[in-house]
Scaffold this motif. Structure first.
Motif, short mmCIF file in Angstrom:
data_model
loop_
_atom_site.label_atom_id
_atom_site.label_comp_id
_atom_site.label_asym_id
_atom_site.label_seq_id
_atom_site.Cartn_x
_atom_site.Cartn_y
_atom_site.Cartn_z
N THR A 6 -3.12 -2.17 3.55
CA THR A 6 -3.40 -0.77 3.86
C THR A 6 -3.33 -0.48 5.36
OG1 THR A 6 -5.79 -1.09 4.13
CG2 THR A 6 -4.98 -0.66 1.90
N VAL A 25 -3.12 0.51 -3.86
CA VAL A 25 -2.53 -0.80 -3.61
C VAL A 25 -1.89 -1.33 -4.87
CG1 VAL A 25 -3.04 -3.22 -3.05
CG2 VAL A 25 -4.09 -1.38 -1.70
N GLY A 57 -6.24 8.14 4.01
CA GLY A 57 -6.04 6.81 4.56
C GLY A 57 -6.21 6.75 6.07
N ILE A 60 -9.87 1.49 -0.49
CA ILE A 60 -8.97 1.39 -1.65
C ILE A 60 -9.59 2.12 -2.83
CG2 ILE A 60 -7.86 -0.19 -3.27
CD1 ILE A 60 -7.87 -2.28 -1.00
N ASP A 109 4.40 -0.21 4.04
CA ASP A 109 3.30 -1.16 4.18
C ASP A 109 3.42 -2.32 3.19
OD1 ASP A 109 2.33 0.76 5.91
OD2 ASP A 109 0.71 1.42 4.59
N PRO A 168 -11.07 -0.44 4.15
CA PRO A 168 -9.76 0.17 3.92
C PRO A 168 -9.78 1.35 2.96
CG PRO A 168 -9.93 -1.87 2.69
CD PRO A 168 -11.18 -1.78 3.54
N SER A 204 0.85 -1.18 0.00
CA SER A 204 0.00 0.00 0.00
C SER A 204 0.89 1.23 0.00
CB SER A 204 -0.90 -0.01 1.23
OG SER A 204 -1.60 1.21 1.36
N LYS A 258 -6.77 4.87 -0.39
CA LYS A 258 -5.53 4.13 -0.49
C LYS A 258 -5.27 3.62 -1.90
CE LYS A 258 -3.26 3.26 2.47
NZ LYS A 258 -2.12 4.03 3.02
N ARG A 288 -6.09 0.36 -7.51
CA ARG A 288 -5.40 -0.92 -7.34
C ARG A 288 -4.99 -1.44 -8.70
NH1 ARG A 288 -7.32 -5.97 -3.46
NH2 ARG A 288 -5.46 -7.27 -3.81
N ASN A 316 1.68 5.26 0.63
CA ASN A 316 1.31 6.43 1.43
C ASN A 316 1.88 7.68 0.77
OD1 ASN A 316 0.17 5.17 4.05
ND2 ASN A 316 2.07 4.05 3.72
#
Length: 310
Positions: free
Chosen positions: A114, A306, A145, A280, A60, A278, A37, A304, A283, A39
């Motif tokens: 995450t 991913v 997040g 997301i 992460d 979470p 994940s 987030k 992704r 940041n």
């Protein structure tokens, strides 16, 4: 192994290259990473001229233990884990037992990746705010997040959550996570709050502090605004209803709880069971790292990102 390394000649300041495998210390498990994940802070750090080319970064990651710690301190080989540390954007990472949590067998490793920075930060600050049952709690940067996790955890602790997001399109989503009120600015909040978790800094920190009732506490977690917080003289007057208020800073890696394993495992289980969302918002395979990094740097991502490795 392959790893994402800092490369200042690339558009996103990152390149996917071959790098040396990590050599675990006796108290470290070797983990095959399956998802990471991103940041904002680490993506921005990769773009900093002070970060050397060739550095493997990333806090992460989630994956599977492929070599148990030699001293027996960590989980057995084959255990699925979520991990916190440095150099996570790689196919392998070495992690001490205190920085990994066991993950349920049916968990989506991308979702639980995450948890480490955002989930732990939210959990530890919400705990620091004290008993929240029936208290009004403001969370700035609520669509980010840390903010999304904090809204959910504070609501579950019984707080009346006042969420602040500069993007009005996030309001319905934040209410679905447990927010009782959603505003675009702390200055719009018309009733005082007992506590604030601030992710933004700058003017939002100043206005959030102004919303605190007597004996209230503000904990600053992030400074996404990158602006100075300038307080007018009257902001610090201890007159009726506004006295004995305080501002605290927070840094996860300096938290007194040096063993994060139980909290990581609990947060991962809550995400796996669907009791924590979470958030997301992006992704994809890690070959598309540049898209994710630039979306974060451009502040186009509320939630987030991913990357799936493999």
């Amino acid at each position: 192994m392959r790893a994402l390394v800092v490369d200042h000649s690339a558009a996103a300041h990152l390149s996917l290259v071959e790098a040396p495998d990590p050599v675990p210390a006796p108290g470290e498990s070797l983990v095959q990473v399956e998802a990471v994940s991103l940041n904002y802070g680490e993506v921005k750090g990769a773009a900093s001229p002070q970060t050397p080319d060739g550095s493997v970064i990333g806090w992460d990651a989630a994956g599977v233990v492929v070599k148990a710690a030699a001293d027996g301190s960590g989980p057995a080989e084959g255990t699925r884990v979520v991990t916190l540390g440095e150099a996570g954007w790689a196919e392998l990472r070495a992690v001490p037992a205190t920085l990994l949590g066991v993950v349920p067998e049916d968990a989506d490793l991308g979702a639980v990746s995450t948890v480490p920075v955002a989930g732990l930060s939210a959990l530890h600050v919400v705990r620091r705010l004290g008993p929240l049952l029936g208290r009004r709690v403001m969370i700035t940067g609520a669509s980010g997040g840390v903010g999304r996790y904090a809204v959910q955890l504070a609501a579950r602790a019984g707080a009346e959550v006042v969420a602040i997001s500069r993007n009005p399109a996030q309001a319905d989503g934040l209410r679905s996570l447990g927010a009782h009120e959603v505003h675009t600015d702390p200055a719009a909040v018309d009733r005082p709050v007992s506590a604030v978790l601030d992710n933004v800094g700058g003017q939002q920190l100043v206005d959030a502090f102004a919303a605190l009732r007597a004996h209230g506490v503000l904990v600053n977690v992030g400074r996404s605004s990158e602006a100075n917080a300038v307080f007018p003289p009257e902001a610090l007057l201890g007159n009726e209803g506004r006295h004995d208020r305080s501002i605290h800073t927070f840094f996860l890696f300096a938290d007194p709880a040096t063993d994060f394993s139980a909290d990581l495992a609990w947060l991962a289980a809550e995400v796996a069971a669907g009791r924590l969302n979470p958030g997301i918002r992006w992704r994809g395979p890690w070959t598309r790292y540049d898209e994710a990094a630039q979306a974060l740097l451009g502040r186009r991502l509320h939630g987030k990102a991913v990357l799936d490795i493999g």
